[in-house]
Design a protein around this motif. Structure first.
Motif, PDB file in Angstrom:
ATOM      1  N   ARG A 252      47.194   0.179  69.679  1.00 29.25           N
ATOM      2  CA  ARG A 252      46.546   1.349  69.077  1.00 29.25           C
ATOM      3  C   ARG A 252      45.071   1.356  69.486  1.00 29.25           C
ATOM      4  O   ARG A 252      44.571   0.396  70.053  1.00 29.25           O
ATOM      5  CB  ARG A 252      46.679   1.282  67.559  1.00 29.25           C
ATOM      6  CG  ARG A 252      48.132   1.421  67.121  1.00 29.25           C
ATOM      7  CD  ARG A 252      48.253   1.742  65.656  1.00 29.25           C
ATOM      8  NE  ARG A 252      48.079   0.574  64.823  1.00 29.25           N
ATOM      9  CZ  ARG A 252      48.532   0.471  63.573  1.00 29.25           C
ATOM     10  NH1 ARG A 252      49.198   1.476  63.012  1.00 29.25           N
ATOM     11  NH2 ARG A 252      48.326  -0.619  62.859  1.00 29.25           N
TER      12      ARG A 252
ATOM     13  N   LEU B 202      43.987  -2.429  69.954  1.00 32.38           N
ATOM     14  CA  LEU B 202      44.403  -2.902  68.624  1.00 32.38           C
ATOM     15  C   LEU B 202      45.914  -3.138  68.608  1.00 32.38           C
ATOM     16  O   LEU B 202      46.662  -2.391  69.256  1.00 32.38           O
ATOM     17  CB  LEU B 202      44.044  -1.862  67.555  1.00 32.38           C
ATOM     18  CG  LEU B 202      42.560  -1.558  67.398  1.00 32.38           C
ATOM     19  CD1 LEU B 202      42.361  -0.365  66.460  1.00 32.38           C
ATOM     20  CD2 LEU B 202      41.833  -2.787  66.878  1.00 32.38           C
TER      21      LEU B 202
ATOM     22  N   ASN C 243      50.849  -2.644  65.105  1.00 34.73           N
ATOM     23  CA  ASN C 243      50.888  -2.441  63.653  1.00 34.73           C
ATOM     24  C   ASN C 243      50.136  -3.595  62.975  1.00 34.73           C
ATOM     25  O   ASN C 243      49.545  -4.447  63.653  1.00 34.73           O
ATOM     26  CB  ASN C 243      52.326  -2.276  63.122  1.00 34.73           C
ATOM     27  CG  ASN C 243      53.150  -3.544  63.246  1.00 34.73           C
ATOM     28  OD1 ASN C 243      52.609  -4.649  63.298  1.00 34.73           O
ATOM     29  ND2 ASN C 243      54.460  -3.399  63.306  1.00 34.73           N
ATOM     30  N   ASN C 244      50.177  -3.603  61.625  1.00 34.52           N
ATOM     31  CA  ASN C 244      49.354  -4.579  60.900  1.00 34.52           C
ATOM     32  C   ASN C 244      50.106  -5.850  60.501  1.00 34.52           C
ATOM     33  O   ASN C 244      49.655  -6.583  59.639  1.00 34.52           O
ATOM     34  CB  ASN C 244      48.746  -3.918  59.643  1.00 34.52           C
ATOM     35  CG  ASN C 244      49.807  -3.570  58.601  1.00 34.52           C
ATOM     36  OD1 ASN C 244      51.009  -3.678  58.873  1.00 34.52           O
ATOM     37  ND2 ASN C 244      49.369  -3.153  57.425  1.00 34.52           N
ATOM     38  N   TRP C 245      51.255  -6.106  61.120  1.00 30.54           N
ATOM     39  CA  TRP C 245      52.028  -7.268  60.704  1.00 30.54           C
ATOM     40  C   TRP C 245      51.283  -8.562  61.043  1.00 30.54           C
ATOM     41  O   TRP C 245      50.654  -8.685  62.101  1.00 30.54           O
ATOM     42  CB  TRP C 245      53.395  -7.301  61.379  1.00 30.54           C
ATOM     43  CG  TRP C 245      54.263  -6.132  61.013  1.00 30.54           C
ATOM     44  CD1 TRP C 245      53.945  -5.070  60.217  1.00 30.54           C
ATOM     45  CD2 TRP C 245      55.593  -5.902  61.479  1.00 30.54           C
ATOM     46  NE1 TRP C 245      55.002  -4.198  60.143  1.00 30.54           N
ATOM     47  CE2 TRP C 245      56.026  -4.677  60.909  1.00 30.54           C
ATOM     48  CE3 TRP C 245      56.469  -6.595  62.321  1.00 30.54           C
ATOM     49  CZ2 TRP C 245      57.297  -4.161  61.146  1.00 30.54           C
ATOM     50  CZ3 TRP C 245      57.729  -6.081  62.562  1.00 30.54           C
ATOM     51  CH2 TRP C 245      58.132  -4.874  61.975  1.00 30.54           C
ATOM     52  N   GLN C 246      51.423  -9.516  60.112  1.00 30.78           N
ATOM     53  CA  GLN C 246      50.811 -10.827  60.306  1.00 30.78           C
ATOM     54  C   GLN C 246      51.884 -11.858  60.642  1.00 30.78           C
ATOM     55  O   GLN C 246      53.020 -11.767  60.149  1.00 30.78           O
ATOM     56  CB  GLN C 246      50.097 -11.262  59.016  1.00 30.78           C
ATOM     57  CG  GLN C 246      48.942 -10.362  58.616  1.00 30.78           C
ATOM     58  CD  GLN C 246      47.748 -10.550  59.540  1.00 30.78           C
ATOM     59  OE1 GLN C 246      47.200 -11.639  59.637  1.00 30.78           O
ATOM     60  NE2 GLN C 246      47.353  -9.485  60.216  1.00 30.78           N
TER      61      GLN C 246
ATOM     62  N   PRO D 253      47.428 -12.236  63.651  1.00 27.99           N
ATOM     63  CA  PRO D 253      48.285 -11.081  63.932  1.00 27.99           C
ATOM     64  C   PRO D 253      49.624 -11.510  64.521  1.00 27.99           C
ATOM     65  O   PRO D 253      49.710 -12.518  65.218  1.00 27.99           O
ATOM     66  CB  PRO D 253      47.498 -10.267  64.957  1.00 27.99           C
ATOM     67  CG  PRO D 253      46.200 -10.937  65.132  1.00 27.99           C
ATOM     68  CD  PRO D 253      46.215 -12.263  64.462  1.00 27.99           C
TER      69      PRO D 253
ATOM     70  N   ASP E  52      53.662   0.024  59.667  1.00 27.99           N
ATOM     71  CA  ASP E  52      52.765  -0.921  58.983  1.00 27.99           C
ATOM     72  C   ASP E  52      53.391  -1.399  57.682  1.00 27.99           C
ATOM     73  O   ASP E  52      54.153  -0.669  57.052  1.00 27.99           O
ATOM     74  CB  ASP E  52      51.443  -0.214  58.618  1.00 27.99           C
ATOM     75  CG  ASP E  52      50.481  -0.158  59.800  1.00 27.99           C
ATOM     76  OD1 ASP E  52      50.748  -0.812  60.828  1.00 27.99           O
ATOM     77  OD2 ASP E  52      49.466   0.551  59.678  1.00 27.99           O
ATOM     78  N   THR E  53      53.027  -2.604  57.269  1.00 23.52           N
ATOM     79  CA  THR E  53      53.409  -3.034  55.918  1.00 23.52           C
ATOM     80  C   THR E  53      52.396  -2.441  54.948  1.00 23.52           C
ATOM     81  O   THR E  53      51.237  -2.189  55.312  1.00 23.52           O
ATOM     82  CB  THR E  53      53.353  -4.562  55.751  1.00 23.52           C
ATOM     83  OG1 THR E  53      52.034  -4.979  56.030  1.00 23.52           O
ATOM     84  CG2 THR E  53      54.310  -5.241  56.651  1.00 23.52           C
TER      85      THR E  53
ATOM     86  N   ALA F 108      49.026  -5.978  53.913  1.00 20.24           N
ATOM     87  CA  ALA F 108      48.915  -6.756  55.150  1.00 20.24           C
ATOM     88  C   ALA F 108      48.488  -8.188  54.847  1.00 20.24           C
ATOM     89  O   ALA F 108      47.810  -8.827  55.624  1.00 20.24           O
ATOM     90  CB  ALA F 108      47.934  -6.096  56.094  1.00 20.24           C
TER      91      ALA F 108
END
Ligand code: GLC
Length: 548
Positions: free
Chosen positions: A134, A140, A143-146, A152, A216-217, A220
């Motif tokens: 992104r 970026l 998505n925001n998954w860890q 990340p 995204d979750t 996060a």
């Protein structure tokens, strides 16, 4: 009509062989297949019904073998495929079934498929989750998954795209929407079933299918094996069940029966039960038992809950006190106990400044083992539990191997402390782990390790090893086919139940509790228990009811 007797896996005691740390036949400080073969008679004498061997496939060891480079071969430092086949056959001769560990959520980044993906072939990339980033320049993550291990869950490739890894960067997640992925794993299962393997423990069984579009979750928060699951688009998606229906069809082609046990960290027992429908998996780990604090009322609730959930799908309950991912039981019980279930990472990090009382933890771990082994269903014993080994919490930072350490930015020490090579003799390092004295083990053993060795414990009639041997032998006649758990009302700090004519009592309080006059003690977790059950002890009783 006669009631059919249960299959072996419905009542088995399964011993978890963490092969890297079990026994080293070659003398390089790393456990191997040769070492396992040499110690199979020990496992037969201990009295286990089956072993589950952690991944033994070729691996760059980004995550101690859970990064598999080739699912149809043996890691060279562990041995050869011929040796593995010999180990399977020898275990069978001793009456021990063999379960392997299959890792379907991700491969190694050195697997032929991921190497092809790196070479830029679009059709090879489709087997993984590779996406543009992104931001204006794609800088970026998608998505925001860890990652479960921290940081990340995405790593950027040299050409600018990103690939998903819920664990270490060396463990790219497979795309289970791809038909070749599905076909490949069914073929891998058959490869090992053809070699006599009795079943598989399925690694991260709840993670294979991701929610379409990889959204995204909502939260996060950093990933965790325990807490991250509910509502996360990477976990426990309904589509995963179709995969297991396919796997079950493969297993059902074989006789004698081949079985699956799921490692599935899902939000509730109801969700877990979905994996155990008749055309899916046979059993699943129920992990609440290893998160239970030393409190009778929590223990009772956890046991009821697990039995109830398993009963709704006709599966046996499973009981796990520890494994290679969590703090060893002795140490979990060696500090003050919370009122609620503990999280695995919670234990490692928050308890660091309270000194552990290992003698107390050991007493409780022995008692917990008697509870575990008296319950209906299957019991899992992680290597070293039968020696009451504690977690080694003071490893020097520069020897730590678990990717959690670096990925958490050096804040979570990770799981090395429960993976220290076993002590077999009480001589000198490596304490019989390898034949050569003085050879360095892949994780260092502490100086007192010999005290807890098999050799030292064989000499001591009251040792934990001898307790386990007695318990496993007695379990066959006393508990294995004994029927349902019926709770007895004794005292708030005592969990006591009856099955058939036998009873199991455990005292988690701090006062002595009188035992019923009419009962005889068949086995106790501490020496000298007779008419009174002291704090932190458990007993198995023959017939009789409490006469308070
Ligand atoms: C499972 C394994 C753990 C491993 C992870 C990734 O949770 O038990 O050891 O790190 O999966 O494969």
């Amino acid at each position: 009509m006669p009631v059919p007797s249960p299959s072996w896996w419905q009542t088995a005691v399964v011993y978890q062989v963490y092969i890297r740390s079990f026994a080293d036949g070659s003398g390089d400080g790393i456990g191997d297949v040769q070492g396992l073969r040499q110690r199979l008679p020990y496992l037969a004498e201990l009295g286990v019904d089956a072993i589950w061997i952690n991944p033994w496939y070729p691996s760059p060891m980004a995550d101690a073998g859970y990064d598999v480079a080739d699912y149809r071969d043996i890691e060279p430092s562990y041995g050869t495929l011929d040796e593995a086949q010999a180990a399977i056959a020898e275990a069978h001769t001793l009456g021990i079934k063999v379960l392997l560990d299959i890792v379907p959520n991700h491969t190694s980044d050195q697997h032929a498929w991921f190497r092809a993906a790196l070479s830029g072939q679009p059709q090879a990339r489709a087997r993984y989750h590779v996406r543009p980033g992104r931001g204006a320049g794609g800088e970026l993550p998608p998505n925001n998954w860890q990652s479960i291990f921290g940081g990340p869950a995405w790593t950027r490739l040299p050409d600018g795209d990103w690939y998903l890894h819920l664990f270490a960067p060396g463990q790219p997640d497979l795309n289970w929407e791809h038909p070749e992925v599905r076909a490949e794993f069914e073929d891998i299962l058959a490869f090992w079933f053809d070699r006599g393997v009795d079943g598989f423990r399925i690694d991260v069984a709840h993670g294979l299918v991701k929610k379409a579009g990889l959204p995204d979750t909502v939260s996060a928060a950093p990933g965790s094996l325990v807490e991250s699951n509910e509502g996360h688009p990477a976990w426990d998606q309904d589509g995963v069940h179709e995969i297991y229906r396919g796997w079950r069809a493969v297993a059902d082609r074989y006789a004698p029966e081949r079985i699956f046990i799921a490692e599935a960290w899902v939000g509730s027992n109801e969700r877990l039960a979905r994996y155990l429908r008749p055309d899916e998996l046979h059993t699943a780990f129920q992990f609440d038992f290893l998160r239970t604090p030393w409190r009778a009322e929590v223990m009772r609730a956890v046991i009821d809950d697990a039995i109830g959930a398993a009963a709704t799908v006709g599966a046996p309950p499973t009981w796990v006190l520890s494994n290679h991912d969590v703090t060893r039981t002795v140490t979990r019980f060696a500090r003050s106990q919370p009122e609620h279930l503990v999280g695995t990472d919670w234990e490692r990090n928050r308890w660091a400044d309270e000194d552990p009382d290992h003698a107390l933890g050991r007493k409780r771990a022995r008692a917990a083992a008697l509870v575990q082994l008296a319950l209906p269903g299957t019991a899992y014993v992680y290597q070293g539990e039968e020696l009451a080994l504690e977690e080694i919490e003071d490893l020097p930072d520069d020897v730590r191997q678990d990717p959690t350490w670096a990925q958490s930015g050096f804040t979570d020490v990770g799981r090395d402390g429960c993976r220290i090579p076993l002590p077999w003799t009480d001589t000198a390092p490596p304490y019989g782990f390898a034949a050569e004295s003085g050879s360095a083990t892949w994780l260092p053993q502490p100086a007192h390790w010999g005290e807890h060795s098999v050799e030292a414990q064989e000499r001591d009639p009251d040792s934990t090893l001898n307790l386990y041997r007695a318990a496993l032998a007695l379990r066959r006649t006393m508990w294995r086919d004994a029927g349902d758990v019926k709770w007895l009302t004794v005292a708030p700090d005592v969990a006591a139940f009856e099955r058939g004519g036998a009873q199991c009592w455990v005292n988690t309080g701090d006062a002595d509790v009188a035992l019923p006059d009419v009962a005889t003690v068949a086995l106790a977790s501490a020496p000298g228990v007779d008419r009174v059950l002291p704090p932190d002890c458990a007993v198995w009783l023959h017939s009789g009811t409490p006469t308070d």
